[in-house]
Scaffold this motif. Structure first.
Motif, short mmCIF file in Angstrom:
data_model
loop_
_atom_site.label_atom_id
_atom_site.label_comp_id
_atom_site.label_asym_id
_atom_site.label_seq_id
_atom_site.Cartn_x
_atom_site.Cartn_y
_atom_site.Cartn_z
N THR A 54 -3.00 -2.26 6.33
CA THR A 54 -2.02 -1.21 6.06
C THR A 54 -0.99 -1.14 7.17
N ALA A 55 -1.45 -1.15 8.42
CA ALA A 55 -0.53 -1.11 9.55
C ALA A 55 0.37 -2.34 9.58
N ALA A 56 -0.21 -3.50 9.28
CA ALA A 56 0.58 -4.74 9.29
C ALA A 56 1.68 -4.70 8.25
N GLY A 57 1.39 -4.14 7.08
CA GLY A 57 2.41 -4.03 6.05
C GLY A 57 3.56 -3.14 6.47
N LEU A 58 3.25 -2.02 7.09
CA LEU A 58 4.29 -1.11 7.56
C LEU A 58 5.12 -1.75 8.66
N ALA A 59 4.45 -2.44 9.59
CA ALA A 59 5.18 -3.09 10.67
C ALA A 59 6.08 -4.19 10.14
N ALA A 60 5.58 -4.99 9.21
CA ALA A 60 6.38 -6.07 8.64
C ALA A 60 7.59 -5.52 7.90
N ALA A 61 7.39 -4.45 7.15
CA ALA A 61 8.50 -3.85 6.41
C ALA A 61 9.57 -3.31 7.36
N ALA A 62 9.13 -2.68 8.44
CA ALA A 62 10.09 -2.18 9.43
C ALA A 62 10.87 -3.32 10.06
N ALA A 63 10.20 -4.45 10.26
CA ALA A 63 10.86 -5.61 10.87
C ALA A 63 11.87 -6.26 9.93
N THR A 64 11.79 -5.96 8.63
CA THR A 64 12.81 -6.47 7.70
C THR A 64 14.09 -5.65 7.77
N GLY A 65 14.03 -4.48 8.42
CA GLY A 65 15.18 -3.59 8.48
C GLY A 65 15.16 -2.50 7.44
N TYR A 66 14.03 -2.35 6.74
CA TYR A 66 13.91 -1.31 5.72
C TYR A 66 14.00 0.07 6.38
N ASP A 67 14.43 1.05 5.61
CA ASP A 67 14.64 2.42 6.09
C ASP A 67 13.42 2.94 6.87
N PRO A 68 13.54 3.18 8.17
CA PRO A 68 12.38 3.62 8.96
C PRO A 68 11.88 5.01 8.59
N ILE A 69 12.76 5.88 8.13
CA ILE A 69 12.32 7.22 7.74
C ILE A 69 11.44 7.14 6.51
N ALA A 70 11.84 6.32 5.54
CA ALA A 70 11.02 6.14 4.35
C ALA A 70 9.68 5.51 4.71
N LEU A 71 9.69 4.58 5.64
CA LEU A 71 8.43 3.94 6.06
C LEU A 71 7.54 4.93 6.81
N ASP A 72 8.15 5.81 7.58
CA ASP A 72 7.34 6.81 8.28
C ASP A 72 6.67 7.75 7.29
N GLU A 73 7.39 8.11 6.23
CA GLU A 73 6.79 8.94 5.18
C GLU A 73 5.67 8.19 4.47
N ALA A 74 5.86 6.89 4.25
CA ALA A 74 4.82 6.08 3.62
C ALA A 74 3.60 5.99 4.53
N ALA A 75 3.81 5.90 5.83
CA ALA A 75 2.70 5.88 6.77
C ALA A 75 1.93 7.19 6.74
N ASP A 76 2.65 8.30 6.62
CA ASP A 76 1.99 9.61 6.50
C ASP A 76 1.09 9.64 5.28
N ALA A 77 1.60 9.14 4.16
CA ALA A 77 0.83 9.14 2.92
C ALA A 77 -0.41 8.26 3.02
N ARG A 78 -0.35 7.26 3.86
CA ARG A 78 -1.48 6.34 4.04
C ARG A 78 -2.43 6.78 5.15
N THR A 79 -2.15 7.94 5.74
CA THR A 79 -2.98 8.46 6.84
C THR A 79 -3.39 9.89 6.47
N PRO A 80 -4.42 10.05 5.65
CA PRO A 80 -4.72 11.36 5.09
C PRO A 80 -5.32 12.36 6.08
N VAL A 81 -5.82 11.89 7.20
CA VAL A 81 -6.53 12.76 8.14
C VAL A 81 -5.57 13.26 9.23
N PRO A 82 -5.47 14.57 9.43
CA PRO A 82 -4.53 15.10 10.44
C PRO A 82 -4.73 14.53 11.83
N ALA A 83 -5.98 14.36 12.25
CA ALA A 83 -6.24 13.85 13.60
C ALA A 83 -5.66 12.45 13.77
#
Length: 224
Positions: A54-83
């Motif tokens: 999951t982390a590798a996918g987000l990192a690779a997408a960010a490295a393509t130049g994709y919108d970082p704000i959208a990726l940060d929201e996607a990371a939030d959705a993939r991290t269900p635990v507040p801690a």
């Protein structure tokens, strides 16, 4: 592309804060799920194919130049635990500080401006990789390696494990790590055409549960 930049970014001495985190292995050791080199290898393999992918996918997408704000929201959705969301953003802040010092660029400055409370670490890692002239596959490899390198290093301290055994298990997982990185980079390459949902979202419920529990411990060696 500078291959040396990948060595700098993946170096455990890069001041991104990862040394203070165990990647969930401290809780696994406390519950006796990890108690020797063989059980550590099983833990790392499971982490690589879930949180690591999951982390590798987000990192690779960010490295393509994709919108970082959208990726940060996607990371939030993939991290269900507040801690663990808190940990990811804390590590993201530290990664951003280090990356801006090493590879100053407007993209990293924009993340600092847009997400002042911190951005998810894998996304920052991907933007840093792009700033360093690296490819999405490089970013995926770095994120995947972090997902197992941290726990392996932490286990040496937690279990008084022979460092040679920890290094050997990382070497044995190298081919699987490459497979994970390629899968993540291939998904990231399709993000413009297929949307952000194409990125891996592999779950690791036990890591989520123990991560939340670990955050409540009054005493612990690692921050997570």
């Amino acid at each position: 592309m500078s291959h040396a930049a990948l060595l700098v970014l993946a170096d455990g001495r890069f001041p991104a804060g990862g040394h203070a985190h165990s990647g969930g292995v401290e809780a696994a050791v406390a519950s006796h799920g990890v108690h020797d080199a063989a059980s550590l290898e099983a833990f790392c393999r499971g982490r690589l194919h879930t949180a690591g992918l999951t982390a590798a996918g987000l990192a690779a997408a960010a490295a393509t130049g994709y919108d970082p704000i959208a990726l940060d929201e996607a990371a939030d959705a993939r991290t269900p635990v507040p801690a663990l969301r808190h940990v990811a953003r804390k590590l993201g802040r530290q990664m951003l500080r280090a990356a801006r010092a090493a590879w100053p660029c407007p993209e990293l400055d924009q993340i600092a401006h847009s997400l002042p409370k911190g951005a998810h670490q894998p996304m920052v890692l991907g933007v840093a990789a792009r700033a360093a002239g690296l490819t999405p596959l490089d970013a995926a490899r770095c994120a995947a390696y972090e997902s197992i390198g941290g726990p392996a290093t932490a286990a040496v301290r937690l279990l008084s494990l022979n460092p040679f055994d920890a290094t050997a298990l990382l070497a044995r997982l190298a081919r699987e790590l490459d497979d994970v990185a390629h899968a993540a980079a291939e998904a990231a390459a399709r993000i413009d055409a297929e949307g952000i949902g194409v990125l891996p979202a592999a779950s690791s419920p036990l890591l989520d549960i123990t991560g939340e529990q670990h955050a409540a411990w009054p005493q612990r060696l690692f921050a997570s």
